[in-house]
Design a protein around this motif. Structure first.
Motif, PDB file in Angstrom:
ATOM      1  N   TYR A 272       0.814  -1.283  -0.099  1.00 12.82           N
ATOM      2  CA  TYR A 272       0.021  -0.080  -0.038  1.00 12.82           C
ATOM      3  C   TYR A 272       0.936   1.133  -0.038  1.00 12.82           C
ATOM      4  N   PRO A 273       0.487   2.284  -0.894  1.00 13.25           N
ATOM      5  CA  PRO A 273       1.656   3.436  -1.005  1.00 13.25           C
ATOM      6  C   PRO A 273       1.407   4.410  -0.063  1.00 13.25           C
ATOM      7  N   ASP A 274       1.618   3.906   1.213  1.00 13.52           N
ATOM      8  CA  ASP A 274       1.629   5.175   2.085  1.00 13.52           C
ATOM      9  C   ASP A 274       2.519   4.863   3.200  1.00 13.52           C
ATOM     10  N   ASN A 275       2.693   5.416   4.387  1.00 13.09           N
ATOM     11  CA  ASN A 275       3.736   4.886   5.192  1.00 13.09           C
ATOM     12  C   ASN A 275       3.055   4.415   6.504  1.00 13.09           C
ATOM     13  N   VAL A 276       1.727   4.207   6.424  1.00 15.83           N
ATOM     14  CA  VAL A 276       1.162   3.717   7.723  1.00 15.83           C
ATOM     15  C   VAL A 276       0.737   1.975   7.259  1.00 15.83           C
ATOM     16  N   TRP A 277       0.322   1.717   6.411  1.00 13.94           N
ATOM     17  CA  TRP A 277      -0.074   0.297   6.172  1.00 13.94           C
ATOM     18  C   TRP A 277       1.030  -0.674   6.059  1.00 13.94           C
ATOM     19  N   PRO A 278       2.281  -0.203   5.438  1.00 11.85           N
ATOM     20  CA  PRO A 278       3.454  -1.278   5.348  1.00 11.85           C
ATOM     21  C   PRO A 278       3.826  -1.712   6.744  1.00 11.85           C
ATOM     22  N   ALA A 279       3.863  -0.623   7.723  1.00  5.78           N
ATOM     23  CA  ALA A 279       4.255  -0.741   9.207  1.00  5.78           C
ATOM     24  C   ALA A 279       3.446  -2.051   9.662  1.00  5.78           C
ATOM     25  N   SER A 280       2.309  -1.711   9.328  1.00  4.88           N
ATOM     26  CA  SER A 280       1.333  -2.697   9.882  1.00  4.88           C
ATOM     27  C   SER A 280       1.340  -4.329   9.614  1.00  4.88           C
ATOM     28  N   ALA A 281       2.336  -4.500   8.620  1.00  6.99           N
ATOM     29  CA  ALA A 281       2.392  -6.079   7.997  1.00  6.99           C
ATOM     30  C   ALA A 281       2.996  -6.770   9.401  1.00  6.99           C
ATOM     31  N   THR A 282       3.373  -6.098  10.185  1.00  7.93           N
ATOM     32  CA  THR A 282       3.881  -6.999  11.484  1.00  7.93           C
ATOM     33  C   THR A 282       2.754  -7.911  12.206  1.00  7.93           C
ATOM     34  N   ARG A 283       1.327  -7.231  11.924  1.00 10.25           N
ATOM     35  CA  ARG A 283       0.467  -8.227  12.713  1.00 10.25           C
ATOM     36  C   ARG A 283       0.219  -9.506  11.900  1.00 10.25           C
ATOM     37  N   SER A 284       0.197  -9.383  10.337  1.00 15.75           N
ATOM     38  CA  SER A 284       0.129 -10.536   9.634  1.00 15.75           C
ATOM     39  C   SER A 284       1.324 -11.464   9.985  1.00 15.75           C
ATOM     40  N   GLU A 285       2.383 -10.859  10.148  1.00 14.51           N
ATOM     41  CA  GLU A 285       3.441 -11.523  10.307  1.00 14.51           C
ATOM     42  C   GLU A 285       3.540 -12.385  11.719  1.00 14.51           C
ATOM     43  N   ASP A 286       2.927 -11.718  12.596  1.00 13.73           N
ATOM     44  CA  ASP A 286       2.763 -12.496  14.113  1.00 13.73           C
ATOM     45  C   ASP A 286       1.685 -13.612  13.697  1.00 13.73           C
TER      46      ASP A 286
END
Ligand code: NAG
Length: 327
Positions: A272-286
């Motif tokens: 996703y082209p902003d700087n909020v969503w990519p940081a939230s990929a940590t929840r999928s990783e967990d």
């Protein structure tokens, strides 16, 4: 819906230090390296263009998908508790329910507040405060309703105005006071509202894919809390994640389907082209690490470890008040 307090704070902290952007997006490496390989299928353009493209006008008086074709679903009380705690860790950084939180996180959705990130720009704060006012007419949030109604009348495409907070001075203080007043019923109402309007729908989407395990239901709940099920945001919503994942084959296990589902979601977050969503990929990783050990974690009856967030959820937490924000 959609609060990104943790993610936004991380960005603020990192932006002021000398980190490279790739270090900011901790869960976007290896198979999730941001690039055409994983991103082309999403057709995301720049964030401004994406906003324009995502500008759909509601025609049937609701911004939500029709759920009537989905199967009914049941959620065990322990699953509801554990799913809420896990999502709260992802959204607010710890296991204390954020009933009294309230911030303008500058995501063009106005004030984001409370247990599930109710926002003044998307109609869920409005609906919650309306039902609060129906049983407690003189509450401190009721005076804001007329301005919130005005916001709801604005075109969906006009995100800048819908995200405005200038006419809502004092809203956050009123929200905090009601959430911290243990006799107001406001925190309980937040929980009940989310159960009915997000948790049950998420379990119905899960049932549509034959997912009934508590861990699977928690994953669907987190997806609906973060991505929503509104057709007015076609770039990101649970239906799109499901479509891109493809249906579950009759012989496919829950574990295998959930892995594919979370992989699509993590790609979408990274791309996703902003700087909020990519940081939230940590929840999928967990969640992916929990699914890796599916037999052990699937009933959510063991301590659930969320590695990226350095928290463990047990189900024995005190979840009736916001001990962080209320004295
Ligand atoms: C409202 O209309 C949209 C667009 O046609 C559709 O996708 C959505 O499912 C409808 N929602 C309801 C609740 O009927």
């Amino acid at each position: 819906m959609k609060l990104f307090l943790v993610a936004s704070l991380a960005i603020l902290v990192l932006a002021s230090s000398s980190y490279q952007s790739e270090d900011t997006y901790k869960a976007c490496h290896n198979n999730f390296e941001i690039g055409p390989n994983i991103c082309a299928k999403f057709n995301f353009i720049s964030s401004e263009e994406a906003v324009k493209k995502g500008c759909v006008t509601p025609t049937n008086g609701t911004t939500f998908y029709d759920l009537s074709d989905l199967p009914q679903a049941h959620i065990q009380p322990n699953t509801a508790t554990m799913a809420s705690l896990i999502t709260n860790v992802f959204e607010d950084g710890d296991v204390h329910f954020a009933f009294a939180s309230c911030n303008d996180i500058r995501d063009m959705r106005g004030f984001t507040s409370g247990y599930a990130g109710f926002t003044t720009g998307t109609g869920d704060s409005e609906s919650l405060i309306e039902s609060f006012t129906s049983f407690r007419p003189n509450n401190k949030l009721a005076p804001f309703l007329s301005n919130i109604h005005e916001i709801s009348q604005l075109p969906h495409c006009d995100r800048r105005s819908r995200g405005g907070t200038s006419k809502l001075k004092g809203y956050c203080e009123a929200w905090r006071q009601e959430a911290c007043d243990k006799n107001s019923g406001f925190s309980q109402l937040q929980k009940d509202w989310v159960f009915k309007n997000y948790m049950i729908p998420s379990a119905r989407y899960a049932a549509q894919s034959g997912i009934y395990s508590p861990l699977g239901q928690a994953i669907f709940y987190d997806v609906i809390i973060q991505h929503g099920f509104q057709y007015v945001e076609p770039d990101i919503n649970i239906v799109r994640v499901l479509t891109l994942t493809g249906p579950r084959a009759p012989e496919e296990t829950e574990q295998s389907f959930l892995k594919r589902f979370l992989t699509t979601r993590r790609e979408l977050q990274c791309c996703y082209p902003d700087n909020v969503w990519p940081a939230s990929a940590t929840r999928s990783e967990d969640f992916l690490s929990l699914v890796e050990n599916f037999e052990y974690n699937k009933n959510l009856d063991v301590p659930i470890k969320l590695n990226n967030f350095e928290r463990t959820v047990t189900g024995h937490e005190d979840f009736n008040k916001d001990i962080k924000r209320c004295i």
